[in-house]
Design a protein around this motif. Structure first.
Motif, PDB file in Angstrom:
ATOM      1  N   LEU A  22      69.280  19.452   7.545  1.00  0.00           N
ATOM      2  CA  LEU A  22      67.911  18.886   7.236  1.00  0.00           C
ATOM      3  C   LEU A  22      67.058  20.183   7.673  1.00  0.00           C
ATOM      4  CD1 LEU A  22      67.691  15.373   8.670  1.00  0.00           C
ATOM      5  CD2 LEU A  22      67.804  16.208   6.395  1.00  0.00           C
ATOM      6  N   ALA A  23      66.101  20.582   7.047  1.00  0.00           N
ATOM      7  CA  ALA A  23      65.223  21.836   7.434  1.00  0.00           C
ATOM      8  C   ALA A  23      64.560  21.515   8.873  1.00  0.00           C
ATOM      9  CB  ALA A  23      64.099  22.140   6.430  1.00  0.00           C
ATOM     10  N   GLN A  24      64.288  22.348   9.529  1.00  0.00           N
ATOM     11  CA  GLN A  24      63.665  22.278  10.602  1.00  0.00           C
ATOM     12  C   GLN A  24      62.156  22.669  10.672  1.00  0.00           C
ATOM     13  OE1 GLN A  24      66.553  24.116  13.006  1.00  0.00           O
ATOM     14  NE2 GLN A  24      67.017  22.396  14.267  1.00  0.00           N
ATOM     15  N   SER A  25      61.156  22.059  11.342  1.00  0.00           N
ATOM     16  CA  SER A  25      59.864  22.683  11.291  1.00  0.00           C
ATOM     17  C   SER A  25      59.579  23.705  12.160  1.00  0.00           C
ATOM     18  CB  SER A  25      58.843  21.352  11.946  1.00  0.00           C
ATOM     19  OG  SER A  25      58.800  20.324  10.775  1.00  0.00           O
ATOM     20  N   ALA A  26      58.691  24.507  12.208  1.00  0.00           N
ATOM     21  CA  ALA A  26      58.293  25.652  12.887  1.00  0.00           C
ATOM     22  C   ALA A  26      56.897  25.459  13.497  1.00  0.00           C
ATOM     23  CB  ALA A  26      58.170  26.856  12.066  1.00  0.00           C
ATOM     24  N   VAL A  27      56.936  25.726  14.961  1.00  0.00           N
ATOM     25  CA  VAL A  27      55.773  25.741  15.702  1.00  0.00           C
ATOM     26  C   VAL A  27      55.176  27.122  15.206  1.00  0.00           C
ATOM     27  CG1 VAL A  27      54.882  25.669  17.970  1.00  0.00           C
ATOM     28  CG2 VAL A  27      56.726  24.268  17.465  1.00  0.00           C
ATOM     29  N   THR A  28      53.772  27.150  15.169  1.00  0.00           N
ATOM     30  CA  THR A  28      53.273  28.581  14.764  1.00  0.00           C
ATOM     31  C   THR A  28      51.796  28.418  15.626  1.00  0.00           C
ATOM     32  OG1 THR A  28      52.064  27.713  12.898  1.00  0.00           O
ATOM     33  CG2 THR A  28      54.184  28.676  12.634  1.00  0.00           C
ATOM     34  N   TYR A  29      51.385  29.742  15.660  1.00  0.00           N
ATOM     35  CA  TYR A  29      50.136  30.066  16.399  1.00  0.00           C
ATOM     36  C   TYR A  29      49.434  30.954  15.491  1.00  0.00           C
ATOM     37  CZ  TYR A  29      51.681  27.251  20.235  1.00  0.00           C
ATOM     38  OH  TYR A  29      52.221  26.346  21.064  1.00  0.00           O
ATOM     39  N   ASP A  30      48.323  31.015  15.128  1.00  0.00           N
ATOM     40  CA  ASP A  30      47.531  32.069  14.355  1.00  0.00           C
ATOM     41  C   ASP A  30      46.562  32.802  15.275  1.00  0.00           C
ATOM     42  OD1 ASP A  30      47.274  30.042  11.285  1.00  0.00           O
ATOM     43  OD2 ASP A  30      48.838  31.328  12.104  1.00  0.00           O
ATOM     44  N   THR A  31      46.573  34.165  14.966  1.00  0.00           N
ATOM     45  CA  THR A  31      45.583  35.004  15.881  1.00  0.00           C
ATOM     46  C   THR A  31      45.018  35.988  14.884  1.00  0.00           C
ATOM     47  OG1 THR A  31      45.308  36.282  17.822  1.00  0.00           O
ATOM     48  CG2 THR A  31      47.598  36.545  16.677  1.00  0.00           C
ATOM     49  N   ASP A  32      43.773  36.396  15.377  1.00  0.00           N
ATOM     50  CA  ASP A  32      43.099  37.447  14.797  1.00  0.00           C
ATOM     51  C   ASP A  32      43.641  38.888  15.035  1.00  0.00           C
ATOM     52  OD1 ASP A  32      41.887  37.516  17.084  1.00  0.00           O
ATOM     53  OD2 ASP A  32      40.009  37.436  16.146  1.00  0.00           O
ATOM     54  N   GLN A  33      44.503  38.942  15.990  1.00  0.00           N
ATOM     55  CA  GLN A  33      44.912  40.144  16.627  1.00  0.00           C
ATOM     56  C   GLN A  33      45.954  40.619  15.553  1.00  0.00           C
ATOM     57  OE1 GLN A  33      47.005  39.621  20.611  1.00  0.00           O
ATOM     58  NE2 GLN A  33      45.900  37.745  20.785  1.00  0.00           N
ATOM     59  N   SER A  34      46.138  42.017  15.670  1.00  0.00           N
ATOM     60  CA  SER A  34      46.961  42.835  14.497  1.00  0.00           C
ATOM     61  C   SER A  34      48.337  42.266  14.821  1.00  0.00           C
ATOM     62  CB  SER A  34      46.644  44.253  14.753  1.00  0.00           C
ATOM     63  OG  SER A  34      47.228  44.804  15.975  1.00  0.00           O
ATOM     64  N   PHE A  35      49.141  42.646  13.880  1.00  0.00           N
ATOM     65  CA  PHE A  35      50.579  42.468  13.839  1.00  0.00           C
ATOM     66  C   PHE A  35      51.100  43.578  15.157  1.00  0.00           C
ATOM     67  CE2 PHE A  35      54.757  44.019  13.017  1.00  0.00           C
ATOM     68  CZ  PHE A  35      55.546  42.761  12.404  1.00  0.00           C
TER      69      PHE A  35
END
Length: 151
Positions: A22-35
């Motif tokens: 089964l596929a696992q979900s991801a926990v993600t955070y978005d930011t406007d900081q550069s890569f």
């Protein structure tokens, strides 16, 4: 007949045992900081946690380099790296609970920038199952948050 029933039972068990995970979900955070800023923050957060980066996978570079070779015209990422590392303390704890938790080690945190959202950098990791692996998820969450300055 008894052999046929047994053969069918063995086949059914094998199909279940080798079926797709089964596929696992991801926990993600978005930011406007550069890569680059997020990568710098991630490297520091890993070190600050007393851990060492085992490997950096430049997944985005590989996918772009091989895109035409595999017959695709889709650009998946502007940037995409995966940092792999481990914690001797937490790994021991979760594997003493269940030695099969070895399948999750080393632990990964990814940082990506998608072409459709070039001003957004996403940092994330795999969501782990309930139980002992929540210790790993809490560690990864703390590192990811520290990398982008979320308390």
């Amino acid at each position: 007949m008894k052999h046929l029933i047994r053969a069918l039972a063995v086949s059914a068990c094998a199909a279940v045992a080798t079926g797709p995970a089964l596929a696992q979900s991801a926990v993600t955070y978005d930011t406007d900081q550069s890569f680059d800023d997020v990568i710098f923050g991630l490297e520091n957060a890993i070190l600050d946690a007393g851990l060492v980066v085992d490997h950096v996978s430049h997944t985005g570079d590989m996918l772009e380099r091989t895109r035409e070779d595999v017959g695709s015209d889709v650009v998946l990422f502007e940037h995409a790296d995966v940092y792999s590392f481990c914690s001797a303390q937490i790994s021991r704890e979760v594997m003493e609970d269940d030695p099969m938790n070895i399948r999750f080690c080393p632990y990964d945190i990814f940082v990506i920038v998608r072409p459709e959202t070039p001003d957004t950098t996403t940092i994330g990791f795999t969501q782990y199952p309930d139980g002992a692996m929540q210790k790993v998820q809490e560690m990864l969450d703390g590192i990811a948050r520290a990398a982008i300055g979320i308390e």
